[in-house]
Design a protein around this motif. Structure first.
Motif, PDB file in Angstrom:
ATOM      1  N   ALA A 169       0.601  -1.275  -0.018  1.00 57.03           N
ATOM      2  CA  ALA A 169       0.000   0.051  -0.001  1.00 57.03           C
ATOM      3  C   ALA A 169       0.826   1.250   0.245  1.00 57.03           C
ATOM      4  CB  ALA A 169      -0.885  -0.033   1.273  1.00 57.03           C
ATOM      5  N   HIS A 170       2.112   1.004   0.531  1.00 56.65           N
ATOM      6  CA  HIS A 170       3.023   2.510   0.666  1.00 56.65           C
ATOM      7  C   HIS A 170       3.768   2.635  -0.609  1.00 56.65           C
ATOM      8  CE1 HIS A 170       1.629   2.936   4.485  1.00 56.65           C
ATOM      9  NE2 HIS A 170       1.641   1.721   4.881  1.00 56.65           N
ATOM     10  N   THR A 171       4.629   1.391  -1.026  1.00 53.79           N
ATOM     11  CA  THR A 171       5.533   1.592  -2.261  1.00 53.79           C
ATOM     12  C   THR A 171       4.832   1.172  -3.608  1.00 53.79           C
ATOM     13  OG1 THR A 171       6.091  -0.875  -2.247  1.00 53.79           O
ATOM     14  CG2 THR A 171       7.285   0.699  -0.625  1.00 53.79           C
ATOM     15  N   LEU A 172       3.838   0.599  -3.515  1.00 58.01           N
ATOM     16  CA  LEU A 172       2.731   0.195  -4.838  1.00 58.01           C
ATOM     17  C   LEU A 172       3.519  -1.014  -5.728  1.00 58.01           C
ATOM     18  CD1 LEU A 172       1.814   3.666  -6.139  1.00 58.01           C
ATOM     19  CD2 LEU A 172       0.901   2.087  -4.306  1.00 58.01           C
ATOM     20  N   GLN A 173       4.397  -1.617  -5.004  1.00 62.78           N
ATOM     21  CA  GLN A 173       5.156  -2.747  -5.737  1.00 62.78           C
ATOM     22  C   GLN A 173       4.444  -3.892  -5.289  1.00 62.78           C
ATOM     23  OE1 GLN A 173       7.786  -1.671  -7.669  1.00 62.78           O
ATOM     24  NE2 GLN A 173       6.791   0.167  -6.881  1.00 62.78           N
TER      25      GLN A 173
END
Length: 282
Positions: A246-250
């Motif tokens: 959810a933070h890095t989108l990886q």
């Protein structure tokens, strides 16, 4: 509610607000407003002395000329909604006011924009970052309000603010949905009655995928199952379904307790491109 149409007028208005010691909230939109936009205005009203909304259909963030041409434009109705929601001023510029000359600036957000929307809409986030930067420079808000339906866009804007040291806080609010679960979007106005009846299936697929994640199903399996469900509806032309940090989108191979997961999708329903997401807290 005051209506401003020039960049100089916006600068003068907001500079006066700051000089008077008032807190300024900015709500950037492309118009064709719905309850999700109005939620942002009301939230800004609660925590700021002055709320400036902007309506600008930004040509540099569209990959598809028809999408830009057909994007709903309802400035008079939008102005009435904003005034009723407590908006103090509306910035309603022409394209020439924002882009007096063609922009050549290029942003690179690295891995954040190499997935999902960035991968499928080359140049989209460069256009977003350009116009958002201009609006931040012109208005110098204390807070800027965005909806979480555009999850990746919020991540990009947060990175923009951090990298360019904008002196403001980004505030993101949860997606507002129709009673049947469809995420509110200006593009929903373009759906035919048949398409509108089908569209809530997107949220149903997201909810089912979220349940599988909570049950421990691996990301690759969750993605495959969701794509299979979307393919069962012939009117969906799905671009992607992603299980990501959810933070890095990886992309994820597995899960980390305490680390949120975001499920994102994009699909064409007829001539309309729809996006949605759900966040799963682990």
């Amino acid at each position: 509610m005051e209506i401003l149409t020039s960049a100089a007028g916006l600068q003068a208005y907001t500079e006066n607000i700051r000089c008077n010691g008032q807190r300024l909230g900015l709500v950037p939109t492309m118009g064709a407003l719905h309850e999700g936009h109005l939620q942002l205005v009301r939230a800004a009203r609660e925590s700021c002395d002055t709320v400036v909304a902007t309506i600008f259909v930004n040509p540099t963030q569209f990959n598809n000329a028809d999408d830009f041409r057909l994007y709903p434009r309802l400035p008079e109705a939008d102005a009435g909604l904003l005034a009723a929601a407590g908006c103090t001023a509306l910035f309603l510029p022409a394209v020439e006011e924002i882009y007096p000359q063609p922009t050549v600036l290029k942003f690179d957000f690295g891995a954040l924009e190499q997935v999902m929307e960035g991968a499928h809409r080359p140049g989209h986030f460069n256009g977003v970052a350009t116009v958002v930067s201009k609006l931040f420079h012109l208005s110098r808000p204390h807070r800027a309000y965005f909806g979480q339906k555009d999850w990746q866009q919020v991540a990009i804007v947060r990175q923009l603010v951090a990298d360019l040291s904008f002196d403001l806080e980004i505030v993101a609010y949860p997606t507002i949905r129709e009673a049947d679960g469809l995420a509110m979007s200006s593009r929903n106005r373009r759906l035919t009655p048949e398409e509108r009846a089908i569209a809530p299936q997107l949220y149903q697929v997201l909810q089912a995928a979220a349940r599988r994640i909570r049950q421990g199903m691996l990301p690759a399996q969750v993605e495959a199952q969701a794509l299979a469900e979307l393919q069962q509806q012939p009117l969906f032309n799905t671009e992607y379904f992603a299980v990501a940090d959810a933070h890095t989108l990886q992309p994820l191979a597995g899960y980390t307790p305490g680390r949120a997961v975001v499920l994102c999708l994009a699909t064409h329903l007829g001539a309309v491109r729809l996006i949605d997401n759900v966040v799963v807290e682990l």
